[in-house]
Design an enzyme around this catalytic site. Structure first.
Site, PDB file in Angstrom:
ATOM      1  N   SER A 152       0.881  -1.177   0.000  1.00  0.00           N
ATOM      2  CA  SER A 152       0.000   0.000   0.000  1.00  0.00           C
ATOM      3  C   SER A 152       0.913   1.220   0.000  1.00  0.00           C
ATOM      4  O   SER A 152       2.091   1.119   0.363  1.00  0.00           O
ATOM      5  CB  SER A 152      -0.846  -0.002   1.278  1.00  0.00           C
ATOM      6  OG  SER A 152      -1.436   1.261   1.500  1.00  0.00           O
ATOM      7  N   TYR A 154      -1.667  -1.131  10.901  1.00  0.00           N
ATOM      8  CA  TYR A 154      -1.876  -1.371   9.459  1.00  0.00           C
ATOM      9  C   TYR A 154      -0.699  -0.821   8.644  1.00  0.00           C
ATOM     10  O   TYR A 154      -0.136  -1.523   7.792  1.00  0.00           O
ATOM     11  CB  TYR A 154      -3.195  -0.744   8.993  1.00  0.00           C
ATOM     12  CG  TYR A 154      -3.406  -0.916   7.500  1.00  0.00           C
ATOM     13  CD1 TYR A 154      -3.708  -2.168   6.961  1.00  0.00           C
ATOM     14  CD2 TYR A 154      -3.261   0.163   6.621  1.00  0.00           C
ATOM     15  CE1 TYR A 154      -3.877  -2.339   5.586  1.00  0.00           C
ATOM     16  CE2 TYR A 154      -3.431  -0.006   5.251  1.00  0.00           C
ATOM     17  CZ  TYR A 154      -3.740  -1.260   4.741  1.00  0.00           C
ATOM     18  OH  TYR A 154      -3.891  -1.425   3.383  1.00  0.00           O
TER      19      TYR A 154
HETATM   20  N1  LIG Z   1      -8.882  -0.403  -0.702  1.00  0.00           N
HETATM   21  C1  LIG Z   1      -7.830   0.344  -0.411  1.00  0.00           C
HETATM   22  O1  LIG Z   1      -7.938   1.581  -0.238  1.00  0.00           O
HETATM   23  C2  LIG Z   1      -6.460  -0.287  -0.347  1.00  0.00           C
HETATM   24  C3  LIG Z   1      -5.337   0.539  -0.511  1.00  0.00           C
HETATM   25  C4  LIG Z   1      -4.070  -0.034  -0.445  1.00  0.00           C
HETATM   26  C5  LIG Z   1      -3.926  -1.381  -0.220  1.00  0.00           C
HETATM   27  N2  LIG Z   1      -5.024  -2.156  -0.054  1.00  0.00           N
HETATM   28  C6  LIG Z   1      -4.822  -3.599   0.214  1.00  0.00           C
HETATM   29  O2  LIG Z   1      -5.442  -4.339  -0.817  1.00  0.00           O
HETATM   30  C7  LIG Z   1      -5.809  -5.636  -0.318  1.00  0.00           C
HETATM   31  C8  LIG Z   1      -7.251  -5.913  -0.697  1.00  0.00           C
HETATM   32  O3  LIG Z   1      -8.070  -4.967  -0.049  1.00  0.00           O
HETATM   33  P1  LIG Z   1      -9.494  -4.525  -0.586  1.00  0.00           P
HETATM   34  O4  LIG Z   1      -9.509  -3.052  -0.572  1.00  0.00           O
HETATM   35  O5  LIG Z   1      -9.825  -5.230  -1.841  1.00  0.00           O
HETATM   36  O6  LIG Z   1     -10.398  -5.055   0.635  1.00  0.00           O
HETATM   37  P2  LIG Z   1     -11.853  -5.682   0.680  1.00  0.00           P
HETATM   38  O7  LIG Z   1     -12.745  -5.103  -0.356  1.00  0.00           O
HETATM   39  O8  LIG Z   1     -12.244  -5.572   2.120  1.00  0.00           O
HETATM   40  O9  LIG Z   1     -11.619  -7.229   0.295  1.00  0.00           O
HETATM   41  C9  LIG Z   1     -10.942  -8.065   1.182  1.00  0.00           C
HETATM   42  C10 LIG Z   1     -10.920  -9.503   0.646  1.00  0.00           C
HETATM   43  O10 LIG Z   1     -10.166 -10.294   1.576  1.00  0.00           O
HETATM   44  C11 LIG Z   1     -10.968 -11.346   2.102  1.00  0.00           C
HETATM   45  N3  LIG Z   1     -10.601 -11.533   3.501  1.00  0.00           N
HETATM   46  C12 LIG Z   1     -10.724 -10.633   4.517  1.00  0.00           C
HETATM   47  N4  LIG Z   1     -10.315 -11.196   5.666  1.00  0.00           N
HETATM   48  C13 LIG Z   1      -9.917 -12.464   5.368  1.00  0.00           C
HETATM   49  C14 LIG Z   1      -9.424 -13.539   6.131  1.00  0.00           C
HETATM   50  N5  LIG Z   1      -9.289 -13.457   7.467  1.00  0.00           N
HETATM   51  N6  LIG Z   1      -9.120 -14.715   5.520  1.00  0.00           N
HETATM   52  C15 LIG Z   1      -9.298 -14.838   4.183  1.00  0.00           C
HETATM   53  N7  LIG Z   1      -9.763 -13.846   3.396  1.00  0.00           N
HETATM   54  C16 LIG Z   1     -10.078 -12.684   3.991  1.00  0.00           C
HETATM   55  C17 LIG Z   1     -12.412 -10.853   1.906  1.00  0.00           C
HETATM   56  O11 LIG Z   1     -13.371 -11.910   1.830  1.00  0.00           O
HETATM   57  P3  LIG Z   1     -14.086 -12.514   3.161  1.00  0.00           P
HETATM   58  O12 LIG Z   1     -14.560 -11.335   3.953  1.00  0.00           O
HETATM   59  O13 LIG Z   1     -15.189 -13.398   2.659  1.00  0.00           O
HETATM   60  O14 LIG Z   1     -13.024 -13.292   3.868  1.00  0.00           O
HETATM   61  C18 LIG Z   1     -12.297 -10.144   0.565  1.00  0.00           C
HETATM   62  O15 LIG Z   1     -12.291 -11.094  -0.484  1.00  0.00           O
HETATM   63  C19 LIG Z   1      -5.540  -5.588   1.180  1.00  0.00           C
HETATM   64  O16 LIG Z   1      -4.306  -6.219   1.456  1.00  0.00           O
HETATM   65  C20 LIG Z   1      -5.455  -4.103   1.495  1.00  0.00           C
HETATM   66  O17 LIG Z   1      -4.660  -3.842   2.617  1.00  0.00           O
HETATM   67  C21 LIG Z   1      -6.295  -1.655  -0.123  1.00  0.00           C
END
Ligand SMILES: NC(=O)c1ccc[n+]([C@@H]2O[C@H](COP(=O)([O-])OP(=O)(O)OC[C@H]3O[C@@H](n4cnc5c(N)ncnc54)[C@H](OP(=O)(O)O)[C@@H]3O)[C@@H](O)[C@H]2O)c1
Length: 275
Positions: free
Chosen positions: A155, A168
């Site tokens: 990130s 985080y």
């Molecule tokens: N969105 C942002 O602004 C942003 C920015 C920078 C980096 N990121 C990074 O990008 C990655 C994806 O984030 P996102 O924004 O796509 O988040 P998201 O929309 O909340 O999606 C999270 C995904 O991870 C799964 N997940 C969550 N907890 C889990 C667990 N304990 N075991 C297995 N699967 C799990 C969720 O499915 P279930 O709930 O069904 O498990 C879902 O498929 C993360 O590493 C985040 O830190 C995000």
């Protein structure tokens, strides 16, 4: 290369030729968009997340739009035994993993003195320990084959300390440092490691972390998950070590390298505070 037939993207590779990409957190957000890009580019997919129903819906969507096979494995990466279970499942099914996308992760907003310790320890387990464990397991066969790609979701949080999301930000600094070190160790092996460093992106992340009202998510532009995924995929395929989507994010990451840490922490705090 994929071709188009009846409005649906079709892979021109037959099932035996298609490599498989494992995407953790592949049922929604950036992970699902990465799975779509991978499917569009001829990869079979293995999806991991906690909710089986959501996984199966995602698999149905991917198989309906692309001529690929999608495997699903419901696992909670907060559980230390989950990475081994995923590896064993895929090994028993005889599915070699050519691309590992360590995407699952979450955040938690608030003053560290007040936040829930259990949630933060779970975050360290998912964002750091599970990512490290999965990398360890899937790396060995990649090195033996002399080919493989690892895409780790870091990130822009990785580039400075993050008051009001301290654990985080620190977890993403780990992901970036670990990925860059590993990429260097693996040079000349045929295996590449890419750290994808998105800025704020429209997914469920902000509401899960309780930071939807922060300046970061309300004052500045928020990226679309499909754009981030496409950028990450291209960077991974090009073997880039660090991929920062978006001009503003690149600028901030560079500026942080030359700024005093105390100043970058103050700026990050301003961004994390509610409007
Ligand atoms: N969105 C942002 O602004 C942003 C920015 C920078 C980096 N990121 C990074 O990008 C990655 C994806 O984030 P996102 O924004 O796509 O988040 P998201 O929309 O909340 O999606 C999270 C995904 O991870 C799964 N997940 C969550 N907890 C889990 C667990 N304990 N075991 C297995 N699967 C799990 C969720 O499915 P279930 O709930 O069904 O498990 C879902 O498929 C993360 O590493 C985040 O830190 C995000």
């Amino acid at each position: 290369m994929p071709s188009k037939k009846n409005g649906v993207q079709r892979s021109t590779k037959n099932a035996a030729q298609r490599p498989t990409a494992l995407v953790t957190g592949g049922s929604g957000g950036i992970g699902l968009e990465l799975a779509k890009v991978l499917a569009r580019n001829g990869f079979d997919i293995a999806l991991v997340a906690r909710s089986r129903d959501t996984l199966e819906a995602a698999a149905g969507q991917l198989e309906g739009q692309h001529d690929v096979k999608v495997h699903v494995f419901a696992a909670d990466l907060r559980r230390p035994e989950a990475p081994e279970a995923i590896f064993d499942f895929l090994s028993n099914e005889n599915i070699p993993i050519e691309v590992l996308v360590n995407n699952a992760g979450f955040g938690l907003g608030g003053e560290f003195a007040d936040t829930d310790l259990d949630r933060e320890l779970e975050m360290i387990q998912v964002n750091i320990a599970a990512l490290t464990h999965l990398t360890k397991l899937f790396l060995t066969p990649m090195i033996k084959r002399g080919s493989g790609r690892i895409l780790n979701l870091a990130s822009t949080a990785a580039f400075q300390p993050g008051p009001l999301q301290a654990v985080y930000y620190a977890s993403k600094a780990y992901v970036l440092s670990f990925s860059e070190a590993l990429a260097e160790e693996l040079r000349d092996t045929g295996v590449t490691v890419t750290a994808l460093c998105p800025g704020p992106t429209r997914t469920d992340f902000a509401s899960t972390a309780g930071v939807s009202n922060s300046r970061l998510f309300t004052l500045f532009g928020v990226a679309q998950a499909d754009d981030v995924a496409e950028y990450g995929f291209q960077a991974m395929m090009a073997g880039k070590r660090v991929a920062i989507p978006g001009f503003r994010n690149k600028l901030v990451a560079q500026a942080n390298r030359f700024s005093p840490r105390a100043l970058t922490a103050k700026v990050a705090r301003f961004a994390q505070e509610n409007r």
